[in-house]
Every structure is written in structure tokens, then in C-alpha cells.
Design a protein around this motif. Sequence first.
Motif, PDB file in Angstrom:
ATOM      1  N   THR A  70       0.856  -1.187   0.000  1.00 49.68           N
ATOM      2  CA  THR A  70       0.000   0.000   0.000  1.00 49.68           C
ATOM      3  C   THR A  70       0.889   1.233   0.000  1.00 49.68           C
ATOM      4  O   THR A  70       1.673   1.443   0.928  1.00 49.68           O
ATOM      5  CB  THR A  70      -0.901   0.026   1.241  1.00 49.68           C
ATOM      6  OG1 THR A  70      -1.693  -1.167   1.277  1.00 49.68           O
ATOM      7  CG2 THR A  70      -1.812   1.245   1.228  1.00 49.68           C
ATOM      8  N   PRO A  71       0.815   2.064  -1.049  1.00 47.75           N
ATOM      9  CA  PRO A  71       1.696   3.233  -1.118  1.00 47.75           C
ATOM     10  C   PRO A  71       1.295   4.300  -0.104  1.00 47.75           C
ATOM     11  O   PRO A  71       0.184   4.289   0.437  1.00 47.75           O
ATOM     12  CB  PRO A  71       1.491   3.734  -2.550  1.00 47.75           C
ATOM     13  CG  PRO A  71       0.088   3.337  -2.878  1.00 47.75           C
ATOM     14  CD  PRO A  71      -0.122   2.005  -2.197  1.00 47.75           C
ATOM     15  N   ARG A  72       2.179   5.210   0.138  1.00 43.18           N
ATOM     16  CA  ARG A  72       1.857   6.342   1.002  1.00 43.18           C
ATOM     17  C   ARG A  72       0.784   7.211   0.340  1.00 43.18           C
ATOM     18  O   ARG A  72       0.815   7.435  -0.864  1.00 43.18           O
ATOM     19  CB  ARG A  72       3.111   7.185   1.265  1.00 43.18           C
ATOM     20  CG  ARG A  72       4.028   6.595   2.314  1.00 43.18           C
ATOM     21  CD  ARG A  72       5.324   7.374   2.378  1.00 43.18           C
ATOM     22  NE  ARG A  72       5.105   8.819   2.506  1.00 43.18           N
ATOM     23  CZ  ARG A  72       5.291   9.516   3.625  1.00 43.18           C
ATOM     24  NH1 ARG A  72       5.707   8.932   4.698  1.00 43.18           N
ATOM     25  NH2 ARG A  72       5.081  10.818   3.660  1.00 43.18           N
ATOM     26  N   PHE A  73      -0.139   7.696   1.153  1.00 37.38           N
ATOM     27  CA  PHE A  73      -1.158   8.604   0.659  1.00 37.38           C
ATOM     28  C   PHE A  73      -1.618   9.484   1.814  1.00 37.38           C
ATOM     29  O   PHE A  73      -1.344   9.195   2.991  1.00 37.38           O
ATOM     30  CB  PHE A  73      -2.344   7.843   0.053  1.00 37.38           C
ATOM     31  CG  PHE A  73      -3.154   7.042   1.051  1.00 37.38           C
ATOM     32  CD1 PHE A  73      -4.306   7.571   1.625  1.00 37.38           C
ATOM     33  CD2 PHE A  73      -2.769   5.758   1.419  1.00 37.38           C
ATOM     34  CE1 PHE A  73      -5.050   6.847   2.533  1.00 37.38           C
ATOM     35  CE2 PHE A  73      -3.509   5.023   2.335  1.00 37.38           C
ATOM     36  CZ  PHE A  73      -4.658   5.561   2.897  1.00 37.38           C
ATOM     37  N   GLN A  74      -2.321  10.554   1.479  1.00 40.64           N
ATOM     38  CA  GLN A  74      -2.834  11.469   2.486  1.00 40.64           C
ATOM     39  C   GLN A  74      -4.356  11.463   2.490  1.00 40.64           C
ATOM     40  O   GLN A  74      -4.989  11.464   1.438  1.00 40.64           O
ATOM     41  CB  GLN A  74      -2.338  12.896   2.232  1.00 40.64           C
ATOM     42  CG  GLN A  74      -0.846  13.080   2.520  1.00 40.64           C
ATOM     43  CD  GLN A  74      -0.392  14.491   2.235  1.00 40.64           C
ATOM     44  OE1 GLN A  74      -0.683  15.033   1.172  1.00 40.64           O
ATOM     45  NE2 GLN A  74       0.322  15.094   3.175  1.00 40.64           N
ATOM     46  N   ALA A  75      -4.904  11.461   3.702  1.00 43.86           N
ATOM     47  CA  ALA A  75      -6.352  11.526   3.892  1.00 43.86           C
ATOM     48  C   ALA A  75      -6.809  12.986   3.836  1.00 43.86           C
ATOM     49  O   ALA A  75      -5.987  13.899   3.753  1.00 43.86           O
ATOM     50  CB  ALA A  75      -6.718  10.895   5.231  1.00 43.86           C
ATOM     51  N   PRO A  76      -8.115  13.232   3.905  1.00 50.28           N
ATOM     52  CA  PRO A  76      -8.594  14.620   3.982  1.00 50.28           C
ATOM     53  C   PRO A  76      -8.076  15.327   5.242  1.00 50.28           C
ATOM     54  O   PRO A  76      -7.545  14.694   6.156  1.00 50.28           O
ATOM     55  CB  PRO A  76     -10.121  14.460   4.015  1.00 50.28           C
ATOM     56  CG  PRO A  76     -10.378  13.150   3.357  1.00 50.28           C
ATOM     57  CD  PRO A  76      -9.228  12.273   3.764  1.00 50.28           C
ATOM     58  N   ASP A  77      -8.246  16.617   5.300  1.00 43.91           N
ATOM     59  CA  ASP A  77      -7.742  17.424   6.397  1.00 43.91           C
ATOM     60  C   ASP A  77      -8.180  16.888   7.758  1.00 43.91           C
ATOM     61  O   ASP A  77      -9.357  16.566   7.961  1.00 43.91           O
ATOM     62  CB  ASP A  77      -8.232  18.872   6.271  1.00 43.91           C
ATOM     63  CG  ASP A  77      -7.579  19.604   5.098  1.00 43.91           C
ATOM     64  OD1 ASP A  77      -6.435  19.269   4.772  1.00 43.91           O
ATOM     65  OD2 ASP A  77      -8.233  20.492   4.524  1.00 43.91           O
ATOM     66  N   GLU A  78      -7.209  16.817   8.675  1.00 43.58           N
ATOM     67  CA  GLU A  78      -7.422  16.500  10.090  1.00 43.58           C
ATOM     68  C   GLU A  78      -7.914  15.081  10.355  1.00 43.58           C
ATOM     69  O   GLU A  78      -8.318  14.768  11.476  1.00 43.58           O
ATOM     70  CB  GLU A  78      -8.374  17.505  10.739  1.00 43.58           C
ATOM     71  CG  GLU A  78      -7.942  18.965  10.592  1.00 43.58           C
ATOM     72  CD  GLU A  78      -6.548  19.235  11.143  1.00 43.58           C
ATOM     73  OE1 GLU A  78      -6.160  18.588  12.126  1.00 43.58           O
ATOM     74  OE2 GLU A  78      -5.836  20.083  10.575  1.00 43.58           O
ATOM     75  N   VAL A  79      -7.870  14.183   9.381  1.00 44.57           N
ATOM     76  CA  VAL A  79      -8.252  12.783   9.604  1.00 44.57           C
ATOM     77  C   VAL A  79      -7.035  12.021  10.113  1.00 44.57           C
ATOM     78  O   VAL A  79      -6.006  11.945   9.435  1.00 44.57           O
ATOM     79  CB  VAL A  79      -8.791  12.140   8.311  1.00 44.57           C
ATOM     80  CG1 VAL A  79      -9.015  10.644   8.513  1.00 44.57           C
ATOM     81  CG2 VAL A  79     -10.087  12.821   7.892  1.00 44.57           C
ATOM     82  N   LEU A  80      -7.158  11.442  11.322  1.00 46.31           N
ATOM     83  CA  LEU A  80      -6.045  10.715  11.937  1.00 46.31           C
ATOM     84  C   LEU A  80      -6.202   9.204  11.826  1.00 46.31           C
ATOM     85  O   LEU A  80      -5.216   8.475  11.895  1.00 46.31           O
ATOM     86  CB  LEU A  80      -5.926  11.092  13.418  1.00 46.31           C
ATOM     87  CG  LEU A  80      -5.520  12.539  13.715  1.00 46.31           C
ATOM     88  CD1 LEU A  80      -5.722  12.855  15.190  1.00 46.31           C
ATOM     89  CD2 LEU A  80      -4.076  12.776  13.322  1.00 46.31           C
ATOM     90  N   THR A  81      -7.429   8.730  11.678  1.00 49.87           N
ATOM     91  CA  THR A  81      -7.690   7.298  11.506  1.00 49.87           C
ATOM     92  C   THR A  81      -8.731   7.119  10.418  1.00 49.87           C
ATOM     93  O   THR A  81      -9.588   7.998  10.203  1.00 49.87           O
ATOM     94  CB  THR A  81      -8.204   6.652  12.798  1.00 49.87           C
ATOM     95  OG1 THR A  81      -9.448   7.254  13.184  1.00 49.87           O
ATOM     96  CG2 THR A  81      -7.184   6.806  13.935  1.00 49.87           C
ATOM     97  N   LEU A  82      -8.689   5.974   9.742  1.00 47.89           N
ATOM     98  CA  LEU A  82      -9.693   5.660   8.733  1.00 47.89           C
ATOM     99  C   LEU A  82      -9.790   4.145   8.603  1.00 47.89           C
ATOM    100  O   LEU A  82      -8.957   3.395   9.138  1.00 47.89           O
ATOM    101  CB  LEU A  82      -9.351   6.322   7.394  1.00 47.89           C
ATOM    102  CG  LEU A  82      -7.962   6.070   6.784  1.00 47.89           C
ATOM    103  CD1 LEU A  82      -7.877   4.732   6.066  1.00 47.89           C
ATOM    104  CD2 LEU A  82      -7.607   7.202   5.824  1.00 47.89           C
ATOM    105  N   TRP A  83     -10.838   3.709   7.919  1.00 44.54           N
ATOM    106  CA  TRP A  83     -11.053   2.276   7.663  1.00 44.54           C
ATOM    107  C   TRP A  83     -10.850   2.028   6.177  1.00 44.54           C
ATOM    108  O   TRP A  83     -11.433   2.707   5.345  1.00 44.54           O
ATOM    109  CB  TRP A  83     -12.460   1.864   8.095  1.00 44.54           C
ATOM    110  CG  TRP A  83     -12.650   1.969   9.573  1.00 44.54           C
ATOM    111  CD1 TRP A  83     -13.038   3.067  10.284  1.00 44.54           C
ATOM    112  CD2 TRP A  83     -12.423   0.937  10.527  1.00 44.54           C
ATOM    113  NE1 TRP A  83     -13.077   2.793  11.618  1.00 44.54           N
ATOM    114  CE2 TRP A  83     -12.703   1.485  11.809  1.00 44.54           C
ATOM    115  CE3 TRP A  83     -12.017  -0.398  10.443  1.00 44.54           C
ATOM    116  CZ2 TRP A  83     -12.590   0.746  12.978  1.00 44.54           C
ATOM    117  CZ3 TRP A  83     -11.909  -1.141  11.604  1.00 44.54           C
ATOM    118  CH2 TRP A  83     -12.185  -0.569  12.856  1.00 44.54           C
ATOM    119  N   ILE A  84     -10.012   1.056   5.855  1.00 46.25           N
ATOM    120  CA  ILE A  84      -9.666   0.802   4.449  1.00 46.25           C
ATOM    121  C   ILE A  84     -10.323  -0.490   3.984  1.00 46.25           C
ATOM    122  O   ILE A  84     -10.381  -1.483   4.718  1.00 46.25           O
ATOM    123  CB  ILE A  84      -8.133   0.772   4.271  1.00 46.25           C
ATOM    124  CG1 ILE A  84      -7.760   0.967   2.813  1.00 46.25           C
ATOM    125  CG2 ILE A  84      -7.508  -0.485   4.855  1.00 46.25           C
ATOM    126  CD1 ILE A  84      -6.339   1.434   2.597  1.00 46.25           C
TER     127      ILE A  84
END
Length: 253
Positions: A70-84
Motif C-alpha cells: 500500500t503506497p503512502r497517501f494522504q487523507a482529507p484534512d485532520e483525519v487521523l484514523t480511517l477504515w480501508i
Amino acid sequence: MTRYWFGGTPADYTVTPGSGNVVLFAPGATLTCWNAQVGGTQYTDLRNAVGGAVTSVTSGDGVTGPAGATPRFQAPDEVLTLWIDGGTGTRYLMVTTDLPALLAGKISRAGDSMDGDLLLADDSPAASRDYVDARAGGAPSILVFGYGGIVSPRAGVERIYNDVGRPLTIGTVRASAGTGPAGQALIVDVHKNGTTVYTNQAARPTIAAGQQTGTGGTPDAPVWSPGEYLTVDVDQVGTTTPGSDLTVTIVAS
């Protein structure tokens, strides 16, 4: 606003079960990002490793990147955790790889140590970057001037300077005496760079005769700028009993 990084670690691989349940890399898998383990809303405002706008992430195909990575990527502003979600019906939690730096920054701002629970983002205003920057450490300061023994009228010579690097606001000023005045009130005044902060002198902190404590009204000149100093005058004492062991506390925030 800040975008945080995800992916690109040794644990971030897409896999699939092979013969005999042997785990195999799954190259070229499309990964979507969500704000909940089940249901919720898909994050489509993503950025790839070079800043390009993407709506999903694709694991390495063995040519442009290691198979399944999984390559590096950025989430939307101020998102510290997410579900993939890799399309298998099961979502997996991902935590920003910026977390160690965020923790180090918060602990550094707390003087390199923190007691109790450490809360992130907006969970605790005392630990958030905006609050710490605005408040220079959190809670209001309480400044103390103390005069031992029997009190007499005097001009204040003891100075407290504003060295926090930002303007402070003078709030409640309280005068307290171990032995209260009798005959008339004990009155103090707060000066900033030699000038009273109470243009309305009736608002000066006052201990009424027969009492041991009293507060002042709202200062008319409450802004205490960096480099300015405060002193406390004793303007009046009791006639039959002056009062003794005086303490003046000033709240500044």
C-alpha cells in the motif's frame, strides 16, 4: 488544516488466501477509505505520494511498486484514523504514520512530560495545538503579591513582568488579610507600568471593615502587553485596626 500520511509501512500490504490458506500478496488491489468500520461515508478527497488528487488507492503491482504494497497517501484534512476496504467486505483500521511526531510535539509542549491520560486532536483543549498556542500553556495564571505584618499605605515597588510573549488580560483581583481592617476599609490598587488599571477608582479591590477578603471590579485597562510590569499599591488601611498579613492575587489569562 493538515493532511496526515497513511500507508508505506512494512505492515501495509494487500493479501489474499492461496491454496492451503497460504497468504499471498494481492497486487493491484483497489483500496477505498471510509470513516466507519461499517456503513459511514467514503473519503474520496485523497492525495497520492506526489500530491495528486485520487479517490482511492491502488496497491503495488510489482512493477511500479512492490507487489501488494500500500503506497503512502494522504487523507482529507485532520483525519487521523480511517477504515480501508479492499473489496472483500471487511474493512481494516489504519492510523496515520504521523502519530509519533504528533505525540512528540504534544509532550514537548507540555515540558517533555505529561501526567494522566494523553488525549489527541480536539479531545482535550489543554493538549491541542490551537489551545496551547493561544493560551501559552493552558490555565490562567494567578499572580501573588504578599505583605507580611501590619499593613500601612505604600506605593508598590515589587514588579511582575509579562514574559509569556503575548498579551494577557487582567481579570479578578482579590485582596485578603490574615487580620481584617476595622474602622474603615482596606483598599489596594493595581498599577501597570506605574499607572492604575482602575480608572474608576471605586472599582479598586477592597476589604470592607470587619471582613478579611474582597475583590475588585472589572479593570478599565485590562490588557497587559509583553514586557509591561504590574505593581500593587496599598491606598488605604483600617483606622482602628489597619489589617495585617495582606495577600493580593491577580488572575491573568
